[in-house]
Each structure stands twice: as structure tokens, then as C-alpha cells.
Scaffold this active site. Sequence first.
Site, PDB file in Angstrom:
ATOM      1  N   ARG A  50      42.627  50.525  39.484  1.00 56.16           N
ATOM      2  CA  ARG A  50      42.627  49.111  39.841  1.00 56.16           C
ATOM      3  C   ARG A  50      41.955  48.255  38.757  1.00 56.16           C
ATOM      4  NH1 ARG A  50      43.862  47.748  45.219  1.00 56.16           N
ATOM      5  NH2 ARG A  50      45.143  49.398  46.051  1.00 56.16           N
ATOM      6  N   ARG A  70      41.436  41.831  41.449  1.00 54.97           N
ATOM      7  CA  ARG A  70      40.708  40.647  41.913  1.00 54.97           C
ATOM      8  C   ARG A  70      39.308  40.457  41.354  1.00 54.97           C
ATOM      9  NH1 ARG A  70      41.884  41.816  48.050  1.00 54.97           N
ATOM     10  NH2 ARG A  70      41.639  43.843  47.068  1.00 54.97           N
ATOM     11  N   ARG A  92      46.742  34.752  40.120  1.00 56.85           N
ATOM     12  CA  ARG A  92      46.994  35.112  41.521  1.00 56.85           C
ATOM     13  C   ARG A  92      47.078  33.890  42.429  1.00 56.85           C
ATOM     14  NH1 ARG A  92      48.112  36.107  45.997  1.00 56.85           N
ATOM     15  NH2 ARG A  92      47.394  37.771  47.379  1.00 56.85           N
ATOM     16  N   ASP A 135      52.698  48.034  42.798  1.00 53.39           N
ATOM     17  CA  ASP A 135      52.002  48.611  43.941  1.00 53.39           C
ATOM     18  C   ASP A 135      52.745  49.847  44.424  1.00 53.39           C
ATOM     19  OD1 ASP A 135      49.604  47.736  45.769  1.00 53.39           O
ATOM     20  OD2 ASP A 135      51.113  48.662  47.054  1.00 53.39           O
ATOM     21  N   TYR A 191      51.458  54.585  55.641  1.00 54.94           N
ATOM     22  CA  TYR A 191      51.526  53.112  55.686  1.00 54.94           C
ATOM     23  C   TYR A 191      52.769  52.643  56.448  1.00 54.94           C
ATOM     24  CZ  TYR A 191      47.736  52.036  52.398  1.00 54.94           C
ATOM     25  OH  TYR A 191      46.507  51.879  51.803  1.00 54.94           O
TER      26      TYR A 191
HETATM   27  O1  CP3 Z   1      45.309  48.040  37.573  1.00 55.46           O
HETATM   28  C1  CP3 Z   1      45.872  48.479  38.577  1.00 55.46           C
HETATM   29  O2  CP3 Z   1      45.616  49.598  39.074  1.00 55.46           O
HETATM   30  C2  CP3 Z   1      46.921  47.584  39.200  1.00 55.46           C
HETATM   31  C3  CP3 Z   1      48.105  48.257  39.770  1.00 55.46           C
HETATM   32  C4  CP3 Z   1      47.925  48.780  41.188  1.00 55.46           C
HETATM   33  C5  CP3 Z   1      47.807  47.982  42.363  1.00 55.46           C
HETATM   34  N1  CP3 Z   1      47.830  48.808  43.436  1.00 55.46           N
HETATM   35  C6  CP3 Z   1      47.729  46.516  42.400  1.00 55.46           C
HETATM   36  C7  CP3 Z   1      47.212  45.831  43.614  1.00 55.46           C
HETATM   37  C8  CP3 Z   1      47.933  50.109  41.591  1.00 55.46           C
HETATM   38  C9  CP3 Z   1      47.989  51.356  40.725  1.00 55.46           C
HETATM   39  C10 CP3 Z   1      47.886  50.119  43.021  1.00 55.46           C
HETATM   40  C11 CP3 Z   1      47.938  51.350  43.820  1.00 55.46           C
HETATM   41  C12 CP3 Z   1      47.754  51.277  45.264  1.00 55.46           C
HETATM   42  N2  CP3 Z   1      48.162  50.302  46.137  1.00 55.46           N
HETATM   43  C13 CP3 Z   1      47.148  52.316  46.033  1.00 55.46           C
HETATM   44  C14 CP3 Z   1      46.651  53.637  45.479  1.00 55.46           C
HETATM   45  C15 CP3 Z   1      45.292  53.538  44.903  1.00 55.46           C
HETATM   46  C16 CP3 Z   1      44.193  53.501  45.943  1.00 55.46           C
HETATM   47  O3  CP3 Z   1      43.478  52.474  45.936  1.00 55.46           O
HETATM   48  O4  CP3 Z   1      44.038  54.447  46.702  1.00 55.46           O
HETATM   49  C17 CP3 Z   1      47.170  51.901  47.375  1.00 55.46           C
HETATM   50  C18 CP3 Z   1      46.617  52.666  48.562  1.00 55.46           C
HETATM   51  C19 CP3 Z   1      47.818  50.626  47.435  1.00 55.46           C
HETATM   52  C20 CP3 Z   1      48.131  49.818  48.645  1.00 55.46           C
HETATM   53  C21 CP3 Z   1      47.503  48.477  48.628  1.00 55.46           C
HETATM   54  N3  CP3 Z   1      47.843  47.471  47.754  1.00 55.46           N
HETATM   55  C22 CP3 Z   1      46.472  47.984  49.467  1.00 55.46           C
HETATM   56  C23 CP3 Z   1      45.797  48.780  50.567  1.00 55.46           C
HETATM   57  C24 CP3 Z   1      46.224  46.659  49.087  1.00 55.46           C
HETATM   58  C25 CP3 Z   1      45.302  45.656  49.755  1.00 55.46           C
HETATM   59  C26 CP3 Z   1      43.892  45.995  49.608  1.00 55.46           C
HETATM   60  C27 CP3 Z   1      43.414  45.878  48.185  1.00 55.46           C
HETATM   61  O5  CP3 Z   1      42.849  46.856  47.660  1.00 55.46           O
HETATM   62  O6  CP3 Z   1      43.588  44.832  47.607  1.00 55.46           O
HETATM   63  C28 CP3 Z   1      47.058  46.371  47.980  1.00 55.46           C
HETATM   64  C29 CP3 Z   1      47.112  45.100  47.216  1.00 55.46           C
HETATM   65  C30 CP3 Z   1      46.940  45.170  45.747  1.00 55.46           C
HETATM   66  N4  CP3 Z   1      47.547  46.083  44.925  1.00 55.46           N
HETATM   67  C31 CP3 Z   1      46.160  44.280  44.934  1.00 55.46           C
HETATM   68  C32 CP3 Z   1      46.345  44.684  43.613  1.00 55.46           C
HETATM   69  C33 CP3 Z   1      45.782  44.026  42.377  1.00 55.46           C
HETATM   70  C34 CP3 Z   1      45.359  43.077  45.432  1.00 55.46           C
HETATM   71  C35 CP3 Z   1      46.303  42.036  45.873  1.00 55.46           C
HETATM   72  C36 CP3 Z   1      45.714  40.645  45.903  1.00 55.46           C
HETATM   73  O7  CP3 Z   1      45.431  40.079  44.835  1.00 55.46           O
HETATM   74  O8  CP3 Z   1      45.608  40.095  47.002  1.00 55.46           O
END
Ligand code: CP3
Length: 343
Positions: free
Chosen positions: A24, A28, A37, A74, A150
Site C-alpha cells: 500500500r 491515503r 483522490r 485493487d 469479499y
Molecule cells: O500501492 C499500492 O499497494 C496500491 C495498490 C493497491 C490497492 N489495494 C489500492 C487501494 C493494492 C495492491 C491493493 C490490494 C488490496 N485491496 C488488498 C490486499 C492487500 C491487503 O491489504 O491485504 C485488499 C484486501 C484490498 C481490498 C480493499 N481495497 C479494501 C479492504 C479497501 C478499503 C480499505 C482500505 O484499506 O482503504 C480498498 C481500497 C483501496 N485500495 C485504497 C487504495 C489506495 C484506498 C481507497 C481510498 O482512497 O478511499
Amino acid sequence: MNDSKFLNALELKPNSTPPIWFMRQAGRYLPEYQEIRKNYSNFLDMCKEPKTCAKLALQPIERFDLDASILFSDILTIPDALDLGLAFHEGEGPKFSNPISKPEDINTLISFDENTLSYVFNAVEETKKLLPADLPLIGFCGSPWTLAAYSIEGGGSKDFKKTKNFMQDHPSALHDFLEILCDACYRYLRQQVLSGVNALQIFDSWADLLSAQELEIFSLQYTKKITQKLKSDPITKNIPIILFEKDPRQKITDLIFDDLSCISLHWKNDIEAISRSVKNNIAIQGNLNPMILSESDEIIYQEVQRICSIMFEYPGFIFNLGHGITPDINPQKVQTMIKAARE
Ligand code: CP3
């Protein structure tokens, strides 16, 4: 030797200092991310703009001079492509408007068409255009199990009760669904490779919901099928694969399998014991507790140096967190972590 420390480590070649990237890394906690964003009410709309994704993937590289970049997208794009209706509502995390609630929903699912996700493959191409030539790009997907959890739950949850009930009541329908997701993940990753990614990571973020035996049957079995397909495909066979299992009930050393180049350790894993028992047969990534980044610089230094000194002589070590960085972290603390690891 190639010019990338990250790819060197994946080939178990030694580096003078460990390559660094972190889960990540684009997100944010970065003010420059928030700046972009704020123009989108739904996070998914932002993921559908390849040029924006490329810019976001580059942000942490420019700020911290990291050794690998990760595709900005994602894991939930696949269930969205199956028409489950993904949206990210303010402060709520992901939600599916059309989740899998009964076996019939699996039988009537539209078939997966990777062309629906062309925005992701275009994002790979755009990101490669912006990255320095020797900086590798990591592609990724969720494990079939994590995507199924999910999709059935309809979003995130504390206990994943619906998913567990579905597993009890309809195991064979769940296996059918996992099979569908497995094929989708393989085609998705293959297309990411064709578009330019240099390594792949599979996220099994809900591994901890399963007992050791269930993990094998409902998760690892399908992840192994994906990696087997990738390894027997001439397009993808040389691409290194990293697996992240979040805090599994099974011992890490027992779940590692041949097609993996690297295992990404959760912060609860014991990196010392694991690195001793796998004896340089597989690259090791991760393990720093992301919560450490809210502590003082002294504590960050201590913890980074503890891990780095354990892994000092391990040729395939990649410095990373034990799970994703959280939005509350001050980027200055990340700088401290990186400095400590490079020293
Ligand atoms: O640099 C990076 O890693 C960005 C690429 C990336 C994102 N999600 C962007 C994202 C990657 C590799 C992921 C993987 C992801 N997404 C996982 C596996 C990694 C882990 O944390 O276990 C999972 C479970 C998700 C599902 C997901 N996406 C959730 C649960 C959420 C909301 C909660 C949170 O952590 O924000 C997201 C949203 C998300 N994915 C954001 C980002 C940058 C935040 C979105 C926002 O700005 O509101």
C-alpha cells in the site's frame, strides 16, 4: 546480475543493501495521493483511469526512491468484472451491491472476460512509460479464497459470518466459485505480464479465517493451480511470484511450494525461525509491523535494524511491511524506516 536489487533478491542473488518497497505504498497516507483522490467520489472510478493510476503508482517512487513499484489498482476488480457491483463508499471500505448469497448466484454468474479489465492493463502500460527502465513493476491479484470471501460477504466484515456459513452449507458451490476465480486470476495476471509487469504478488488477505486444513482445501489448492498455469505458460513462466498469506493457521514453512520465488511475511510471523528453516531456498519479504511507524524514530530504527540484522546474510531478502501501511502514518516516519534499512 541485472540492475534491479528487487529482481536480484527474487533470484536469491545478494545485494549490498536490501531492496525496499512496501504494501500500500501508494495511498491515503500521502498528501499528494489525497490531492488526486479528492476529485473522485468513488475510488473505483479513479482506478479506471490508466494515466491517473500511473501517476499514483509513481508518487511513492518519487518521494522515497523505492526499489520496486506496484500497479495502482485493487484486488476487487475481478469480482466487479463478474458483475457483483463494487463501490467504495466514504469511510466504509468496499461494498458489493450484488453479492453471492446462494449457490444459484454462482451458476448464473456471467463468464469472466478479461477485456472488461482493459483499464488495468492500460494502467500497466502507462505506468511502465513513466517508470525508469530498470525499476520493476509488480502486478497482483487477490487469492481466489480472499476474492470469494469479499464476494460472499458483500464487503469487509469483522467475522465473515456469511462466508463461513456458505462454506458450511454449500461447499461444492464454493468450490465451483473458487474454480471460476482461479481461472479469472490466471488470465488477469497473464494479461498484466503481457502489458509489462515484471513480478507478481498474490494477496491472501483472509487466510486467517481458515483452519490449517481449510486453508489447504479452500485457498492454497487454488493459488497453486494459478501458479502452475503461470509456470507452464511460455508468456509467464519466468515471472517471479510472491505469495502473501495473512497470519495463516498453517506454519509458513509447511505452506511454501515450488512455484514461488518469494514468501511475504505477515508481521506476526517469526522471520528468524522461518529464514533459518527455509535456508536460502526462497526469497523472504516483509515482516515489519506497520504499527511501528506510529512510534518514535528510535523505536523505528530499533525494529528495522532488528529485522535487517537477522536477514543480513540472507541473499533473497526484500525489506517490506508485514501488512499494508495505514492512512494515519506520517510520511516522514516512512523516510526514517527507509533510511534505517539502507544503513
Ligand atoms: O500501492 C499500492 O499497494 C496500491 C495498490 C493497491 C490497492 N489495494 C489500492 C487501494 C493494492 C495492491 C491493493 C490490494 C488490496 N485491496 C488488498 C490486499 C492487500 C491487503 O491489504 O491485504 C485488499 C484486501 C484490498 C481490498 C480493499 N481495497 C479494501 C479492504 C479497501 C478499503 C480499505 C482500505 O484499506 O482503504 C480498498 C481500497 C483501496 N485500495 C485504497 C487504495 C489506495 C484506498 C481507497 C481510498 O482512497 O478511499
